[in-house]
Write an enzyme that holds these catalytic residues in place. Structure first.
Site, PDB file in Angstrom:
ATOM      1  N   SER A   2      76.452 107.832  27.113  1.00 37.46           N
ATOM      2  CA  SER A   2      76.923 109.139  26.652  1.00 37.46           C
ATOM      3  C   SER A   2      76.198 109.511  25.370  1.00 37.46           C
ATOM      4  O   SER A   2      75.857 108.651  24.562  1.00 37.46           O
ATOM      5  CB  SER A   2      78.424 109.121  26.359  1.00 37.46           C
ATOM      6  OG  SER A   2      79.169 108.686  27.454  1.00 37.46           O
ATOM      7  N   VAL A  24      71.663 114.482  29.439  1.00 41.55           N
ATOM      8  CA  VAL A  24      70.209 114.315  29.410  1.00 41.55           C
ATOM      9  C   VAL A  24      69.834 113.051  30.178  1.00 41.55           C
ATOM     10  O   VAL A  24      70.590 112.074  30.209  1.00 41.55           O
ATOM     11  CB  VAL A  24      69.681 114.241  27.948  1.00 41.55           C
ATOM     12  CG1 VAL A  24      70.288 113.062  27.205  1.00 41.55           C
ATOM     13  CG2 VAL A  24      68.157 114.200  27.909  1.00 41.55           C
ATOM     14  N   TYR A  35      70.837 107.390  31.980  1.00 44.51           N
ATOM     15  CA  TYR A  35      71.598 108.520  32.524  1.00 44.51           C
ATOM     16  C   TYR A  35      72.701 108.855  31.521  1.00 44.51           C
ATOM     17  O   TYR A  35      73.723 108.194  31.461  1.00 44.51           O
ATOM     18  CB  TYR A  35      72.184 108.077  33.866  1.00 44.51           C
ATOM     19  CG  TYR A  35      72.759 109.118  34.780  1.00 44.51           C
ATOM     20  CD1 TYR A  35      73.756 109.985  34.359  1.00 44.51           C
ATOM     21  CD2 TYR A  35      72.354 109.186  36.105  1.00 44.51           C
ATOM     22  CE1 TYR A  35      74.312 110.920  35.224  1.00 44.51           C
ATOM     23  CE2 TYR A  35      72.897 110.113  36.987  1.00 44.51           C
ATOM     24  CZ  TYR A  35      73.875 110.971  36.534  1.00 44.51           C
ATOM     25  OH  TYR A  35      74.435 111.888  37.396  1.00 44.51           O
ATOM     26  N   GLU A  36      72.476 109.891  30.713  1.00 48.27           N
ATOM     27  CA  GLU A  36      73.394 110.236  29.623  1.00 48.27           C
ATOM     28  C   GLU A  36      74.267 111.439  29.991  1.00 48.27           C
ATOM     29  O   GLU A  36      73.768 112.452  30.479  1.00 48.27           O
ATOM     30  CB  GLU A  36      72.600 110.583  28.359  1.00 48.27           C
ATOM     31  CG  GLU A  36      71.696 109.459  27.855  1.00 48.27           C
ATOM     32  CD  GLU A  36      72.316 108.673  26.732  1.00 48.27           C
ATOM     33  OE1 GLU A  36      73.499 108.884  26.427  1.00 48.27           O
ATOM     34  OE2 GLU A  36      71.593 107.845  26.135  1.00 48.27           O
ATOM     35  N   ILE A  37      75.556 111.316  29.716  1.00 40.22           N
ATOM     36  CA  ILE A  37      76.502 112.409  29.929  1.00 40.22           C
ATOM     37  C   ILE A  37      77.049 112.842  28.568  1.00 40.22           C
ATOM     38  O   ILE A  37      77.342 112.006  27.707  1.00 40.22           O
ATOM     39  CB  ILE A  37      77.663 111.969  30.840  1.00 40.22           C
ATOM     40  CG1 ILE A  37      77.139 111.664  32.256  1.00 40.22           C
ATOM     41  CG2 ILE A  37      78.743 113.044  30.902  1.00 40.22           C
ATOM     42  CD1 ILE A  37      76.658 112.869  33.024  1.00 40.22           C
TER      43      ILE A  37
END
Length: 421
Positions: free
Chosen positions: A324, A329, A390-392
């Site tokens: 996160s 992104v 894998y960023e939230i």
């Protein structure tokens, strides 16, 4: 036997013990993960951490505060006036990423409005406050009840407190036990194997899921990691949605004829349960320890995966590490800055398909070369595979996270089945 590879030499073994040297040294061993000298090394030897005192804070105003639960972070609680209080939040050690995690319970015999100021002596506010009365169902605190003083940079929460215990936290509290419960639920599928591959420094279980059908030997592999950084709950939720979406795909049986998935969903259970801002119990950012595996959690996962790839004669094609940050992104490897091409067309098609399937969605990609020893680069140096962080976003709505995670898995399956990998 260990082999030292010097500058400019490339060693690439597609099955398991791959090691790519790009202007740096590299060592390969017959068992377990190989080491690699990343361009920007990080000292990941254990450092001292400060444990918070676990207790119930009682005030003269009749307000009680507690950090007596896993995932809590409250270092002090003191009364300022009849209805004003300071909640002190400190990190486990420093230097540290500015991800000030807080989580505590409040209660009072007689219901009343209370003002709680979040005090960060060595940090600053990041996470929008969430409230719960049972630790399971969470809601956002009304923005009108959040007071920010620009001069002091202090954030004050205007809270309704009663005998019905109020949980206040930076994000939903999802402790290690809940993580294991999720693994048990997922493993009810006949396609999922669930095991504990070892334990953290403080003895908590490190779970592993294998998604397969039939004999996995020789099948291509996708690897999923999560929860290296304790406060990064939105990335963890996206990982869960990804795995659930994968299993719900109407093409899952066809997909598993060629592929298998390894999932390490809870890499830092100590940090999660201790309420850490970022580090493990060794005071280290685990996502900087993918060069020499000095911490037991990274060493355990790296060796387990490397040995499995070797014994299964599998080829890792893609590694996804869920995290996160302030916005959605995808951190990827710049294909022009690495010596051996992986499969950048895969991410290009994948991101395009996500934008096509999710109305209004933009797959924000940020590409760079190898730098610090993070998993994105490790998937490449270890296995010659595509690596994506894998960023939230911290505040991405939970229903959107569910959609993004689930659609990501299903679209990835479609693309891989249409490819000639």
């Amino acid at each position: 036997m260990r082999i030292k590879i010097g500058y400019g030499v490339l060693v690439y073994i597609v099955y398991g013990l791959a090691c790519v040297s790009i202007g740096a040294g590299c060592s390969v061993s017959q068992k377990g993960a190989s080491t690699y000298d990343f361009p920007k090394p990080v000292d990941t030897h254990s450092k001292t951490i400060a444990y918070q005192e676990k207790k119930v804070y009682a005030t003269a105003a009749g307000l009680y505060a507690s950090n007596l639960f896993d995932g809590a972070r409250l270092n002090n609680f003191r009364q300022i006036s009849d209805s004003s209080f300071y909640a002190t939040i400190m990190p486990e050690n420093e230097p540290i990423n500015q991800s000030a995690w807080y989580a505590f319970k409040l209660w009072r015999k007689e219901a009343s409005e209370q003002y709680v100021t979040l005090e960060y002596p060595t940090g600053k506010h990041r996470f929008y406050p969430k409230l719960s009365h049972d630790g399971v169902t969470w809601s956002l605190l009304d923005s009108a009840r959040i007071l920010y003083d620009s001069a002091s940079q202090m954030t004050t929460l205007k809270l309704e407190v009663s005998s019905d215990t109020l949980w206040v936290a930076a994000q939903e509290v999802l402790d290690a036990k809940m993580g294991l419960q999720w693994c048990e639920t997922i493993s009810e599928s006949e396609l999922v194997t669930y095991e504990t591959i070892g334990r953290s420094a403080l003895g908590r279980q490190i779970p592993w899921l294998q998604i397969k059908e039939g004999d996995p030997k020789g099948k291509k592999m996708i690897v999923v990691l999560s929860r290296q950084h304790p406060p990064e709950v939105t990335g963890y939720l996206a990982m869960q949605a990804f795995i659930e979406g994968l299993l719900q795909s109407d093409q899952i049986d066809e997909f598993l004829e060629e592929y298998q998935v390894f999932v390490y969903p809870l890499i830092n259970p100590d940090g999660v349960d201790l309420g850490h801002w970022r580090h493990n119990s060794g005071g280290v950012d685990l996502n900087r320890d993918w060069a020499y595996y000095r911490q037991p959690e990274t060493r355990l996962v790296a060796n387990h995966l490397a040995n499995a790839v070797d014994s299964l004669k599998a080829q890792v094609i893609l590694g996804l590490d869920f995290h996160s940050t302030f916005h959605d992104v995808y951190y990827t490897l710049d294909a022009d800055k690495i010596s051996v091409q992986t499969i950048p067309w895969l991410r290009n098609q994948w991101f395009a398909s996500l934008e096509n399937q999710i109305e209004g969605y933009h797959a924000n990609e940020s590409a760079a070369g190898l730098g610090t020893p993070v998993t994105k680069g490790w998937f490449y140096t270890q296995f010659g595979a595509e690596g994506i962080t894998y960023e939230i976003g911290d505040s991405t709505p939970r229903d959107e996270i569910q959609t993004i995670g689930s659609v990501s898995a299903q679209e990835l399956i479609k693309i891989l089945l249409q490819s000639d990998l």
